[in-house]
Scaffold this active site. Structure first.
Site, short mmCIF file in Angstrom:
data_model
loop_
_atom_site.label_atom_id
_atom_site.label_comp_id
_atom_site.label_asym_id
_atom_site.label_seq_id
_atom_site.Cartn_x
_atom_site.Cartn_y
_atom_site.Cartn_z
N ASP A 47 33.73 3.93 -6.51
CA ASP A 47 32.31 3.87 -6.17
C ASP A 47 31.63 5.13 -6.69
O ASP A 47 32.03 6.24 -6.36
CB ASP A 47 32.15 3.77 -4.65
N GLY A 71 24.54 0.24 -10.11
CA GLY A 71 23.45 0.21 -9.16
C GLY A 71 23.09 -1.21 -8.79
O GLY A 71 23.21 -2.13 -9.61
N SER A 109 14.48 1.26 -15.09
CA SER A 109 13.90 -0.08 -15.04
C SER A 109 12.40 -0.03 -15.24
O SER A 109 11.73 0.95 -14.89
CB SER A 109 14.20 -0.72 -13.68
N ASN A 110 11.87 -1.11 -15.77
CA ASN A 110 10.42 -1.26 -15.85
C ASN A 110 9.78 -1.22 -14.47
O ASN A 110 8.58 -0.94 -14.35
CB ASN A 110 10.06 -2.57 -16.56
N HIS A 111 10.58 -1.45 -13.42
CA HIS A 111 10.02 -1.43 -12.07
C HIS A 111 9.68 -0.02 -11.58
O HIS A 111 9.07 0.13 -10.53
CB HIS A 111 10.95 -2.16 -11.11
N TYR A 138 13.46 -0.66 -4.85
CA TYR A 138 14.29 -0.61 -6.06
C TYR A 138 13.63 0.28 -7.11
O TYR A 138 14.27 1.16 -7.69
CB TYR A 138 14.48 -2.03 -6.59
N LYS A 142 14.68 4.04 -8.80
CA LYS A 142 14.72 4.37 -10.22
C LYS A 142 13.85 5.59 -10.53
O LYS A 142 14.24 6.46 -11.32
CB LYS A 142 14.25 3.16 -11.05
N ARG A 176 6.28 -14.41 -19.20
CA ARG A 176 6.39 -12.95 -19.05
C ARG A 176 7.49 -12.39 -19.94
O ARG A 176 7.35 -11.33 -20.54
CB ARG A 176 6.65 -12.58 -17.58
#
Length: 269
Positions: A47, A71, A109-111, A138, A142, A176
């Site tokens: 982990d 992740g 991430s794009n998030h 989330y 990031k 999208r």
């Protein structure tokens, strides 16, 4: 280059391990699960949130660089998101400093900027100078991991590249995705470029293909040698319009920016 690749059993990991090996890298796999069938190389089932376990892997394998893909790839509580994305990154960074490893490439991430309204002008694209605008916990994880990478790149002699990945799929499936798609081959090109770019310091790039309808600027990646080849437009005729398309295009994070993901930060008994 000897590359320690975390999350090697995941959907991106399985593609990138093979792709980097094909480009001459020696990949050391790390995941919480056993190695996938066909993996050819050292493997560690640990982990990433366990700093002692991570330190032992570094001591055993002497990697020259890290690709951090591990992740939870979806929404969770804030503490779980921070553990999954930030604590794991911290364990790797501490091991890198202790073992004089000077390059990490992170699957962001794009998030991290998902609440950014989609550019309405086709000529306007979201760049790497945008302030963080996460759309979920989330996304917060990031953003925090990116901040930690930036801190370590400033404190220590190491380079860190955060790849804000769009929609990693064999081919686009929604309207999208015609803007956000990252092909398998371009994903390998991206990670290889981020591993080998000369002295990037701390840098952010957008992990998408050369999509005609893209919302994110490819120039940050091109500065690091990432030249995407594929274009989602090739699949445009196979993508059917849906009632959700307008909503999913309102923000660059798509459905993650919607009320379906609103929840308290902390789970309570």
């Amino acid at each position: 280059m000897r590359v320690l690749l975390t999350g090697a059993a995941g959907s991106i990991g399985r593609v990138v391990t093979v792709g980097l090996a094909d480009r001459g890298h020696r990949v050391i796999g790390l995941d919480r699960v056993v190695e996938p069938e066909g993996f050819d190389g050292p493997w560690h089932s640990v982990d990433c949130a366990d700093p002692d376990a991570v330190a032992s892997v570094f001591e055993a394998e002497s990697p020259e660089a890290v690709v951090h893909l591990a992740g939870h790839p979806d929404e969770a509580s804030l503490p779980d998101s921070l553990t999954s994305h930030v604590v794991t990154t911290a364990a790797l960074l501490d091991a890198m400093v202790e073992n004089d490893v000077q390059r990490i490439v992170y699957a962001s991430s794009n998030h991290a900027v998902g609440r950014t309204p989609r550019p309405r002008d086709a000529a306007a694209q979201v760049g790497d100078d945008l302030r963080p605008r996460p759309d979920t916990f989330y996304g917060v994880g990031k953003v925090a991991a990116e901040a930690l990478l930036s801190l370590y790149a400033d404190r220590y002699p190491l380079d860190a590249v955060s790849c804000r990945i769009g929609s990693f799929l064999p081919q686009p499936e929604t309207t999208r995705h015609l803007s956000t798609w990252l092909s398998h081959d371009d994903c390998v090109r991206m990670f290889d470029a981020a591993l080998t770019a000369p002295a990037p310091g701390y840098a952010v790039l957008y992990g998408i293909s050369a999509n005609t309808r893209r919302w994110w600027d490819l120039e940050p990646g091109r500065r690091l040698g990432y030249e995407p080849v594929d274009d989602a437009e090739e699949f445009a005729e196979t993508v059917s319009a849906r009632s959700e398309d307008e909503f999913e295009a309102a923000h660059v994070g798509g459905p993650f920016a919607g009320e379906a993901f609103y929840r308290p930060a902390l789970d309570r008994a």
